[in-house]
Design an enzyme around this catalytic site. Structure first.
Site, PDB file in Angstrom:
ATOM      1  N   LYS A 266      -0.188  23.279   9.524  1.00  0.00           N
ATOM      2  CA  LYS A 266       0.483  22.087   8.853  1.00  0.00           C
ATOM      3  C   LYS A 266       1.192  22.747   7.612  1.00  0.00           C
ATOM      4  O   LYS A 266       0.224  23.231   6.835  1.00  0.00           O
ATOM      5  CB  LYS A 266      -0.445  20.857   8.742  1.00  0.00           C
ATOM      6  N   ASP A 271       3.554  16.245   0.087  1.00  0.00           N
ATOM      7  CA  ASP A 271       3.454  15.012   0.857  1.00  0.00           C
ATOM      8  C   ASP A 271       3.525  13.697  -0.245  1.00  0.00           C
ATOM      9  O   ASP A 271       2.421  13.374  -0.835  1.00  0.00           O
ATOM     10  CB  ASP A 271       2.016  15.053   1.743  1.00  0.00           C
ATOM     11  N   LYS A 278       2.235   7.316  -1.442  1.00  0.00           N
ATOM     12  CA  LYS A 278       0.991   7.512  -1.983  1.00  0.00           C
ATOM     13  C   LYS A 278       0.886   6.799  -3.407  1.00  0.00           C
ATOM     14  O   LYS A 278       2.058   6.487  -3.820  1.00  0.00           O
ATOM     15  CB  LYS A 278       0.701   8.924  -1.944  1.00  0.00           C
ATOM     16  N   ASP A 289      -0.331  20.457   0.812  1.00  0.00           N
ATOM     17  CA  ASP A 289      -0.530  20.047   1.973  1.00  0.00           C
ATOM     18  C   ASP A 289       0.158  20.892   3.054  1.00  0.00           C
ATOM     19  O   ASP A 289       0.540  20.668   4.246  1.00  0.00           O
ATOM     20  CB  ASP A 289       0.299  18.679   2.024  1.00  0.00           C
ATOM     21  N   ASP A 348       2.688   8.251   6.071  1.00  0.00           N
ATOM     22  CA  ASP A 348       1.958   8.961   5.552  1.00  0.00           C
ATOM     23  C   ASP A 348       0.931   9.686   6.424  1.00  0.00           C
ATOM     24  O   ASP A 348       0.114  10.765   6.136  1.00  0.00           O
ATOM     25  CB  ASP A 348       0.990   8.337   4.429  1.00  0.00           C
ATOM     26  N   GLU A 350       1.887  11.985   8.351  1.00  0.00           N
ATOM     27  CA  GLU A 350       2.732  12.763   8.979  1.00  0.00           C
ATOM     28  C   GLU A 350       2.539  14.083   9.374  1.00  0.00           C
ATOM     29  O   GLU A 350       3.182  14.616  10.306  1.00  0.00           O
ATOM     30  CB  GLU A 350       3.964  12.886   7.881  1.00  0.00           C
ATOM     31  N   ARG A 352       0.159  14.909  11.735  1.00  0.00           N
ATOM     32  CA  ARG A 352       0.054  15.148  13.274  1.00  0.00           C
ATOM     33  C   ARG A 352       1.461  14.829  13.710  1.00  0.00           C
ATOM     34  O   ARG A 352       1.463  15.696  15.031  1.00  0.00           O
ATOM     35  CB  ARG A 352      -0.984  13.757  13.509  1.00  0.00           C
TER      36      ARG A 352
HETATM   37  N1  BES Z   1      -2.097  15.090   3.441  1.00  0.00           N
HETATM   38  C1  BES Z   1      -2.824  13.919   3.631  1.00  0.00           C
HETATM   39  C2  BES Z   1      -4.271  14.190   4.012  1.00  0.00           C
HETATM   40  C3  BES Z   1      -5.032  14.695   2.654  1.00  0.00           C
HETATM   41  C4  BES Z   1      -5.858  13.581   1.819  1.00  0.00           C
HETATM   42  C5  BES Z   1      -4.947  16.014   2.541  1.00  0.00           C
HETATM   43  C6  BES Z   1      -6.599  14.372   0.733  1.00  0.00           C
HETATM   44  C7  BES Z   1      -5.794  16.401   1.321  1.00  0.00           C
HETATM   45  C8  BES Z   1      -6.196  15.652   0.432  1.00  0.00           C
HETATM   46  C9  BES Z   1      -2.317  13.345   5.083  1.00  0.00           C
HETATM   47  O1  BES Z   1      -0.972  13.535   5.223  1.00  0.00           O
HETATM   48  C10 BES Z   1      -2.429  11.783   4.971  1.00  0.00           C
HETATM   49  O2  BES Z   1      -1.777  11.215   4.078  1.00  0.00           O
HETATM   50  N2  BES Z   1      -3.455  11.114   5.829  1.00  0.00           N
HETATM   51  C11 BES Z   1      -3.631   9.786   5.621  1.00  0.00           C
HETATM   52  C12 BES Z   1      -3.705   9.363   7.059  1.00  0.00           C
HETATM   53  C13 BES Z   1      -3.725   8.002   7.240  1.00  0.00           C
HETATM   54  C14 BES Z   1      -2.382   7.242   6.701  1.00  0.00           C
HETATM   55  C15 BES Z   1      -4.066   7.483   8.576  1.00  0.00           C
HETATM   56  C16 BES Z   1      -4.730   9.677   4.858  1.00  0.00           C
HETATM   57  O3  BES Z   1      -5.817  10.587   5.176  1.00  0.00           O
HETATM   58  O4  BES Z   1      -4.987   8.534   4.235  1.00  0.00           O
HETATM   59 ZN    ZN Z   2      -0.181  15.209   4.510  1.00  0.00          ZN
HETATM   60 MN    MN Z   3       0.231  12.332   4.414  1.00  0.00          MN
END
Ligand code: BES
Ligand code: ZN
Ligand code: MN
Length: 498
Positions: A266, A271, A278, A289, A348, A350, A352
């Site tokens: 990824k 992000d 966020k 990210d 967010d 994204e 996947r």
């Molecule tokens: N890049 C983030 C996940 C992340 C969080 C990486 C903290 C490093 C540290 C990912 O894209 C994300 O935002 N995931 C969301 C998914 C949710 C919206 C289902 C999350 O983990 O909150």
């Molecule tokens: Zn992300």
């Molecule tokens: Mn995200």
């Protein structure tokens, strides 16, 4: 970096810092005893006085060391000898290197026993020490006027009573691993204004050129032709000079008939969360990210430089996730490369979407085994903490290969379940699936989402959201990117070669 090896007696090694590991209640009969004699019994006295306990990674510098050729001696605790592991040895070595590399123009020698210590053999120790020299002397502050760490002016690994050619080979391996980890770390640590899809792709091309690897870069129109509708949707919010790229870097170390390992990463170079924005706090570290893509590149570079007899392709899905009038929206229904339709319920989630298309591309390109790396979910960090990678699979045997490789490499992986009911959470009323799975078990529903795009190919997903990026410096590790999983991937590739 050039790390030399030597079989000199420890007391005769000329350098600024002589680094000497000391276990709890150490054996003073061997090389350590000789050093004690040269230091007129200082080591015995320090132990006697309780000042040198040998607790893991505890440092005791001796700034004035008459009797030995080195200017100073740094004792570093190794803990109890029968409890020593590669990971503990690494922690000790990293602490020592971080201490001696805090001034410019320093030379250091790390002294090792030819017999090894506890379960850590002499060659594993030499390899680990070399990696620590390379990784521990490079900080995340390359853009600071006064950096906290400096590459060593000269470094050597001294094994007075061991097999010198074995030591030299281990040091060479450890150096390559360290430099590959630093390649990953650098890419992640650089700010998103410097590392964006196009500039990441350029760096990947430069690495490939240097190592003589085949490289392919797909841009916007190629990705449209490939029908990567999920990845392209994420990238929609970016201006055209921050458009998407999919990079593949191939290393053919085995014959054409040999199976191909795909390492998929990824690479969200920033992000913001998109329209599901966020918070500012949650966004601060989101340059990290793209750690999955940077890890894929670092691992392929290491595997190629080590000339492992395997075929490996690194695939990097590179996009920004930004907010603009053209951003993809909640309620959008995307068509992924394999035809699966996806309802967007959170922009967010994204990573996947990016991986869905790149995983499917890797399958079509003939991957026989897949491992992907992604800073995918905060939920995985909640489940396993900041220092453990979550593993998810559709093929237990392949997952066992990866977790065994991690154990050998001294890295932490924990396998998570993939029960069917987590997949049910992804149901949508208007599309084949939605891109979020609800409040609980978020790391697993994310993995269930990815599983839809690998067909039946043996696949392991590694969620590195926690361990790939450290929020602060500590005595044994620089904050920022850690380069985790590069070594595990190298071990896994090596075990496929067997
Ligand atoms: N890049 C983030 C996940 C992340 C969080 C990486 C903290 C490093 C540290 C990912 O894209 C994300 O935002 N995931 C969301 C998914 C949710 C919206 C289902 C999350 O983990 O909150
Ligand atoms: Zn992300
Ligand atoms: Mn995200």
């Amino acid at each position: 970096m050039d790390i030399s090896t030597s079989d000199a007696a420890w007391k005769n090694v000329e350098c600024n810092w002589l680094v000497v590991g000391v276990t709890e209640s150490p054996d003073l009969s061997g090389p350590l005893g000789e050093l004690d004699t040269a230091l007129s019994g200082t080591i015995s006295r320090l132990i006697e006085a309780g000042d040198l306990k040998g607790k893991l990674a505890e440092l005791l510098p001796l700034h004035d060391a008459p009797g030995v050729a080195a200017d100073r001696v740094l004792f570093v605790g190794l803990g109890k000898s029968d409890e020593l592991t590669r990971a503990r040895f690494e922690k000790a070595a990293m602490s020592a290197v971080r201490k001696v590399s805090s001034k410019a123009d320093t030379s250091a020698a790390i002294c090792l026993l030819g017999s090894g210590i506890g379960a850590v053999s002499s060659s594993v120790a030499a390899e680990t020490a070399a990696t620590a020299i390379v990784v521990g002397s490079q900080g995340q502050d390359s853009l600071k006027a006064e950096p906290g760490h400096f590459p060593l002016a000269a470094a050597s690994i001294v094994v007075s009573d061991g097999d010198q050619s074995e030591t030299a080979a281990a040091v060479e391996r450890g150096t390559i691993l360290g430099e590959s980890i630093n390649l990953t770390r650098d890419l992640v640590n650089l700010p998103p204004e410097i590392i964006y899809p196009e500039s990441f792709a350029k760096r990947a091309q430069a690495v490939a050129a240097e190592l003589g690897l085949k490289v392919e870069v797909l841009g916007q129109s190629d990705l449209e032709a490939e029908k990567m509708g999920a990845l392209l949707a994420v990238s929609q919010g970016s201006s055209s000079d921050r458009g998407p790229r999919v990079v593949s870097v191939s290393y053919a170390g085995a014959g054409e008939d040999a199976p191909t390992l795909a390492i998929v990463g990824k690479g969200v170079t920033f992000d913001s969360g998109g329209l599901s924005l966020k918070t500012s706090d949650g966004m601060i570290t989101m340059k990290c990210d793209m750690a999955g893509a940077a890890t894929a590149l670092g691992a392929v570079a290491a595997i190629a430089r080590l000339k492992l007899p395997v075929n490996v392709v690194g695939y990097m899905g590179l996009v920004e996730n930004m907010v603009s009038a053209t951003s993809y929206k909640l309620g959008d229904i995307l068509t992924a490369r394999n035809g699966v339709t996806i309802e967007v319920q959170n922009t967010d989630a994204e990573g996947r979407l990016v991986l869905a298309d790149v995983l499917n591309y890797a399958v079509d390109k003939g991957a026989d085994k897949i491992v992907d790396l992604a800073t995918l979910t905060g939920a995985c960090v909640v489940a396993l903490g900041e220092e453990v990678t979550g593993a998810f699979t559709n093929d237990q045997e392949w997952c066992d290969t990866i977790t065994t490789a991690a154990a050998t490499a001294g890295e932490n992986i924990w396998q998570m379940p993939m029960f069917d009911h987590f997949g049910d959470l992804l149901k949508s009323d208007v599309a084949d699936c939605r891109n979020i799975g609800g409040r609980w078990g978020g790391a697993i529903s994310a993995a269930k989402f990815l599983e839809k795009f690998v067909e039946k190919t043996p696949w392991v997903h590694l969620d590195i959201a926690g361990p790939s990026f450290a929020s602060s410096n500590s005595s044994h590790r620089e904050g920022g990117s850690t380069g985790c999983m590069v070594r595990t991937l190298v071990e896994a590739a090596a075990s496929l070669a067997e």
